[in-house]
Motif scaffolding. Structure first.
Motif, mmCIF file in Angstrom:
data_model
loop_
_atom_site.group_PDB
_atom_site.id
_atom_site.type_symbol
_atom_site.label_atom_id
_atom_site.label_comp_id
_atom_site.label_asym_id
_atom_site.label_seq_id
_atom_site.Cartn_x
_atom_site.Cartn_y
_atom_site.Cartn_z
ATOM 1 N N ASP A 331 0.857 -1.190 0.000
ATOM 2 C CA ASP A 331 0.000 0.000 0.000
ATOM 3 C C ASP A 331 0.890 1.237 0.000
ATOM 4 O O ASP A 331 2.082 1.168 0.343
ATOM 5 C CB ASP A 331 -0.913 -0.013 1.230
ATOM 6 C CG ASP A 331 -2.092 0.942 1.088
ATOM 7 O OD1 ASP A 331 -2.316 1.442 -0.032
ATOM 8 O OD2 ASP A 331 -2.778 1.194 2.101
ATOM 9 N N TYR A 332 0.285 2.378 -0.360
ATOM 10 C CA TYR A 332 1.036 3.639 -0.377
ATOM 11 C C TYR A 332 0.133 4.770 0.073
ATOM 12 O O TYR A 332 -0.974 4.959 -0.450
ATOM 13 C CB TYR A 332 1.564 3.914 -1.784
ATOM 14 C CG TYR A 332 2.224 5.270 -1.933
ATOM 15 C CD1 TYR A 332 3.397 5.572 -1.247
ATOM 16 C CD2 TYR A 332 1.668 6.252 -2.746
ATOM 17 C CE1 TYR A 332 4.008 6.811 -1.367
ATOM 18 C CE2 TYR A 332 2.272 7.488 -2.898
ATOM 19 C CZ TYR A 332 3.440 7.771 -2.195
ATOM 20 O OH TYR A 332 4.040 9.005 -2.325
ATOM 21 N N GLU A 334 -0.279 8.405 -0.122
ATOM 22 C CA GLU A 334 0.239 9.494 -0.959
ATOM 23 C C GLU A 334 0.463 10.769 -0.159
ATOM 24 O O GLU A 334 1.428 11.510 -0.403
ATOM 25 C CB GLU A 334 -0.741 9.754 -2.105
ATOM 26 C CG GLU A 334 -0.243 10.753 -3.130
ATOM 27 C CD GLU A 334 -1.163 10.868 -4.324
ATOM 28 O OE1 GLU A 334 -0.869 11.675 -5.222
ATOM 29 O OE2 GLU A 334 -2.184 10.147 -4.368
ATOM 30 N N ALA A 339 5.101 4.046 2.426
ATOM 31 C CA ALA A 339 4.692 2.778 1.834
ATOM 32 C C ALA A 339 4.601 1.707 2.911
ATOM 33 O O ALA A 339 5.398 1.675 3.852
ATOM 34 C CB ALA A 339 5.686 2.345 0.764
ATOM 35 N N ARG A 360 6.666 1.962 -13.891
ATOM 36 C CA ARG A 360 7.497 3.036 -13.342
ATOM 37 C C ARG A 360 8.938 2.880 -13.781
ATOM 38 O O ARG A 360 9.393 1.793 -14.161
ATOM 39 C CB ARG A 360 7.457 3.013 -11.828
ATOM 40 C CG ARG A 360 8.214 1.833 -11.181
ATOM 41 C CD ARG A 360 8.395 2.019 -9.702
ATOM 42 N NE ARG A 360 7.126 2.261 -9.056
ATOM 43 C CZ ARG A 360 6.653 3.465 -8.795
ATOM 44 N NH1 ARG A 360 7.381 4.528 -9.061
ATOM 45 N NH2 ARG A 360 5.479 3.628 -8.237
ATOM 46 N N PRO A 395 6.334 8.166 -5.391
ATOM 47 C CA PRO A 395 5.136 7.324 -5.246
ATOM 48 C C PRO A 395 5.395 5.899 -5.728
ATOM 49 O O PRO A 395 6.114 5.666 -6.693
ATOM 50 C CB PRO A 395 4.104 8.026 -6.139
ATOM 51 C CG PRO A 395 4.575 9.443 -6.231
ATOM 52 C CD PRO A 395 6.073 9.371 -6.210
ATOM 53 N N VAL A 396 4.794 4.951 -5.027
ATOM 54 C CA VAL A 396 4.865 3.542 -5.402
ATOM 55 C C VAL A 396 3.441 3.001 -5.421
ATOM 56 O O VAL A 396 2.494 3.693 -5.049
ATOM 57 C CB VAL A 396 5.746 2.730 -4.438
ATOM 58 C CG1 VAL A 396 7.206 3.135 -4.574
ATOM 59 C CG2 VAL A 396 5.281 2.897 -2.993
ATOM 60 N N GLN A 397 3.283 1.742 -5.839
ATOM 61 C CA GLN A 397 1.957 1.139 -5.874
ATOM 62 C C GLN A 397 2.058 -0.340 -5.536
ATOM 63 O O GLN A 397 3.146 -0.926 -5.587
ATOM 64 C CB GLN A 397 1.316 1.331 -7.242
ATOM 65 C CG GLN A 397 2.059 0.693 -8.390
ATOM 66 C CD GLN A 397 1.426 1.023 -9.732
ATOM 67 O OE1 GLN A 397 0.556 1.884 -9.832
ATOM 68 N NE2 GLN A 397 1.847 0.321 -10.774
ATOM 69 N N PRO A 398 0.930 -0.958 -5.169
ATOM 70 C CA PRO A 398 0.953 -2.385 -4.824
ATOM 71 C C PRO A 398 1.581 -3.225 -5.936
ATOM 72 O O PRO A 398 1.381 -2.982 -7.120
ATOM 73 C CB PRO A 398 -0.524 -2.721 -4.632
ATOM 74 C CG PRO A 398 -1.134 -1.439 -4.167
ATOM 75 C CD PRO A 398 -0.409 -0.371 -4.931
ATOM 76 N N ASP A 400 4.722 -3.281 -6.596
ATOM 77 C CA ASP A 400 6.088 -2.838 -6.854
ATOM 78 C C ASP A 400 7.026 -3.622 -5.930
ATOM 79 O O ASP A 400 6.646 -4.017 -4.826
ATOM 80 C CB ASP A 400 6.245 -1.342 -6.584
ATOM 81 C CG ASP A 400 5.683 -0.480 -7.699
ATOM 82 O OD1 ASP A 400 5.226 -1.042 -8.717
ATOM 83 O OD2 ASP A 400 5.685 0.754 -7.550
#
Length: 415
Positions: A331-332, A334, A339, A360, A395-398, A400
């Motif tokens: 999760d992230y 924002e 994270a 990314r 920013p990252v996302q699930p 990654d």
């Protein structure tokens, strides 16, 4: 520009999800019977159903390897197995043995069949034979050259699949009995012990002497029959232009980090070339990514001619820097730039890590702080699958991946 399928290995359900999310158009898996990777995680029927549902939801296909060379006692339960695969929604099965092809056709006539590389198909006449038999796709033997692929596509209208990356077998099309001899594990029924990659001493027989003379002095590098790994990432355009319909990555027993890294790199090359072939330029960072997942030196194998001594590993291979799967982004936040990470290998405050993902550009940062789920500060994340939080620079996302490594890989050992 016709875009080929990118086909990725999936040794278990988690690896399947990584392969699909990181860009595979299709994955190939093994069930718990009739495949050549008995030591892989392999899939229960329940896992297959979940894998098919996940893959189809993301526009990807699922193939099942049933590519053993069968003995008489291997056929028990086979008809029911193929009917189950069809009911689950498997898109195709990969088979080498003609008798198993017949069983599959009788049990599940609408289940698509691909001819396995284990069938050692190396010429267009053999490809035509199997096409006339109604086989939808031929997975070529790894001994086929690019020129031979061009000739096959000129003479036969059938889908062609070819390996572009992964381990190479020292024996012709995997038809090896060394594992049987050394360990009583049948390589052609799923039990290969990788005996070719062991280290050996060599001895010379001398007439009128009871003892053999060692060919190596004490301290010399041991002899192996180990091949370098196939890597065609710099030659993807030539594979596409030759007419290959499916570009296949080997590695159902590799790690999730390996699958994600390799699939992601090839996905970027394929998309870049097909988007604008005339302006395409290979980017060095694509090779850098591949080398972060490599554990052996690389070669182009048979594609440009018969391999030489330079395509084998003799003595100690060049040192390859080690990159490890340190954590998975769950999760992230924002607003806070924090994270939630699921730990996969230990990482610590002050350590440099790298984030990468399918959507990314990679970025590196130093871990400045780690907190547990209750907000307590930690020096390191040292418990398997521990959930922690850390500040991230971008920013990252699930899904990654956060990895740690030992620096940039040397290109030593490349052909």
């Amino acid at each position: 520009m016709r875009k080929p399928e990118l086909l990725a290995p999936a040794g278990n359900l988690e690896k399947l999800k990584f392969a699909v999310l990181y860009g595979a158009d299709a994955v190939y898996i093994g069930g718990q019977r009739f495949g050549l990777r008995s030591k892989a995680g392999n899939f229960s029927c329940e896992d297959m159903r979940e894998g098919v549902e996940f893959s189809h939801a993301h526009g990807a296909k699922v193939f099942v390897a049933a590519n053993i060379i069968a003995h008489n006692d291997d056929f028990a339960g086979m008809e029911e197995y193929f009917r189950t695969l069809y009911d689950i929604g498997i898109d195709a099965v990969i088979i080498a043995d003609p008798a198993i092809i017949d069983v599959c056709r009788q049990a599940a006539p609408d289940l698509e069949i691909h001819l396995s590389t284990q069938a050692s198909t190396t010429n267009w006449q053999a490809v035509k034979f199997w096409a006339d038999e109604g086989i939808k796709r031929i997975v070529l033997a790894r001994e086929v050259s690019l020129q031979e692929i061009r000739e096959i596509k000129q003479n036969v209208s059938v889908e062609i699949e070819a390996f572009i990356h992964g381990a190479m077998c020292i024996s012709y099309s995997g038809r090896c009995v060394l594992s049987n001899h050394m360990t009583n594990r049948d390589a052609n029924r799923g039990g290969c012990a990788q005996s070719c990659r062991w280290q050996y001493d060599l001895f010379e027989e001398v007439e009128e002497q009871t003892d053999e003379l060692p060919l190596f002095a004490e301290g010399d590098d041991a002899f192996t029959m180990s091949s370098k790994d196939l890597c065609m990432i710099e030659h993807v355009p030539e594979m596409i232009e030759a007419g290959v319909d499916s570009l296949k990555i080997e590695g159902r027993m590799k790690t999730a980090h390996y699958v994600a890294t390799v699939v992601n790199a090839y996905r970027r090359v394929i998309d870049a070339y097909c988007e604008n072939p005339k302006e395409f330029r290979f980017r060095p960072e694509w090779m850098d990514e591949i080398l972060k997942a490599a554990n052996r030196p690389i070669t182009t194998a048979f594609y440009y001619g018969a391999p030489t001594a330079g395509d084998q590993i003799y003595g100690l291979p060049p040192k390859m820097a080690k990159y490890e799967f340190a954590g998975l982004v769950l999760d992230y936040d924002e607003t806070a730039g924090i994270a939630t990470i699921e730990q996969r290998t230990r990482f610590s405050v002050g350590q440099e890590v790298e984030f990468f993902g399918p959507k990314r550009e990679n970025f590196k940062q130093v871990v400045t702080a780690i907190w547990d789920e209750e907000g307590a500060a930690l020096v390191d994340a040292n418990r398997p699958l521990q959930r922690v939080k850390l500040k991230v620079d971008r920013p990252v996302q699930p899904y990654d991946i956060m990895r740690k490594g030992e620096g940039i890989l040397s290109l030593a050992g490349r052909p």
